[in-house]
Write a protein that holds these residues in place. Structure first.
Motif, PDB file in Angstrom:
ATOM      1  N   THR A 107      -3.480  -1.856  -7.609  1.00 13.16           N
ATOM      2  CA  THR A 107      -3.637  -2.991  -6.696  1.00 13.16           C
ATOM      3  C   THR A 107      -4.014  -4.254  -7.471  1.00 13.16           C
ATOM      4  O   THR A 107      -3.453  -5.328  -7.229  1.00 13.16           O
ATOM      5  N   LEU A 108      -4.940  -4.125  -8.408  1.00 10.94           N
ATOM      6  CA  LEU A 108      -5.343  -5.282  -9.202  1.00 10.94           C
ATOM      7  C   LEU A 108      -4.215  -5.788 -10.093  1.00 10.94           C
ATOM      8  O   LEU A 108      -4.050  -7.000 -10.256  1.00 10.94           O
ATOM      9  N   SER A 109      -3.436  -4.882 -10.658  1.00 13.51           N
ATOM     10  CA  SER A 109      -2.343  -5.322 -11.529  1.00 13.51           C
ATOM     11  C   SER A 109      -1.277  -6.068 -10.730  1.00 13.51           C
ATOM     12  O   SER A 109      -0.717  -7.049 -11.211  1.00 13.51           O
ATOM     13  N   GLN A 135      -0.368 -14.742 -11.587  1.00  8.81           N
ATOM     14  CA  GLN A 135       0.266 -15.333 -12.765  1.00  8.81           C
ATOM     15  C   GLN A 135       1.586 -16.012 -12.402  1.00  8.81           C
ATOM     16  O   GLN A 135       1.899 -17.095 -12.912  1.00  8.81           O
ATOM     17  N   TYR A 147      -5.480   3.724  -7.596  1.00  3.72           N
ATOM     18  CA  TYR A 147      -5.206   2.776  -6.525  1.00  3.72           C
ATOM     19  C   TYR A 147      -5.785   1.393  -6.850  1.00  3.72           C
ATOM     20  O   TYR A 147      -5.100   0.378  -6.718  1.00  3.72           O
ATOM     21  N   VAL A 148      -7.024   1.375  -7.291  1.00  3.66           N
ATOM     22  CA  VAL A 148      -7.662   0.096  -7.626  1.00  3.66           C
ATOM     23  C   VAL A 148      -6.934  -0.568  -8.787  1.00  3.66           C
ATOM     24  O   VAL A 148      -6.644  -1.773  -8.755  1.00  3.66           O
ATOM     25  N   SER A 149      -6.609   0.204  -9.806  1.00  5.35           N
ATOM     26  CA  SER A 149      -5.916  -0.326 -10.972  1.00  5.35           C
ATOM     27  C   SER A 149      -4.557  -0.917 -10.601  1.00  5.35           C
ATOM     28  O   SER A 149      -4.205  -2.028 -11.009  1.00  5.35           O
ATOM     29  N   LYS A 204       0.836  -1.200   0.000  1.00  3.03           N
ATOM     30  CA  LYS A 204       0.000   0.000   0.000  1.00  3.03           C
ATOM     31  C   LYS A 204       0.871   1.250   0.000  1.00  3.03           C
ATOM     32  O   LYS A 204       0.606   2.206  -0.736  1.00  3.03           O
ATOM     33  N   ASP A 238      -9.228   5.478  -8.715  1.00  2.00           N
ATOM     34  CA  ASP A 238      -9.069   4.659  -9.918  1.00  2.00           C
ATOM     35  C   ASP A 238      -7.639   4.138 -10.041  1.00  2.00           C
ATOM     36  O   ASP A 238      -7.424   2.965 -10.350  1.00  2.00           O
ATOM     37  N   LYS A 246      -1.876  -7.790  -7.916  1.00  2.00           N
ATOM     38  CA  LYS A 246      -2.473  -9.073  -7.550  1.00  2.00           C
ATOM     39  C   LYS A 246      -2.504 -10.027  -8.743  1.00  2.00           C
ATOM     40  O   LYS A 246      -2.251 -11.219  -8.595  1.00  2.00           O
ATOM     41  N   ASN A 247      -2.810  -9.494  -9.930  1.00  2.00           N
ATOM     42  CA  ASN A 247      -2.821 -10.337 -11.123  1.00  2.00           C
ATOM     43  C   ASN A 247      -1.422 -10.846 -11.459  1.00  2.00           C
ATOM     44  O   ASN A 247      -1.254 -12.000 -11.853  1.00  2.00           O
TER      45      ASN A 247
END
Length: 72
Positions: free
Chosen positions: A50-52, A59, A46-48, A11, A44, A54-55
């Motif tokens: 964080t998701l990248s 992977q 932060y969410v983007s 974070k 937007d 995690k993805n």
């Protein structure tokens, strides 16, 4: 009385990157994330981010651990 404080390095890193990108202070980013301030662009980002992360982690785990391998 001692406070229980947990530090989330991910974070903190994301907040730092957003602050650099948006030209804001890190304190302002934390205020937006807490809901004290409104800034849709920061949320937007932060969410983007964080998701990248995690993805990317998912992977890498899928690459290292073969889930779908059939045993003989």
């Amino acid at each position: 009385m001692l406070k229980n404080r947990n530090h989330n390095n991910l974070k903190a890193l994301i907040v730092e990157k957003i602050a650099e990108k948006r030209g804001l202070k890190k304190n302002m980013i934390y205020k937006v994330l807490r809901g004290d301030r409104e800034n849709e662009d920061v949320m937007d980002d932060y969410v983007s981010m964080t998701l990248s992360v995690k993805n990317a982690l998912l992977q890498e785990v899928e690459r290292v651990v073969p889930f779908n391998e059939k045993s003989n």
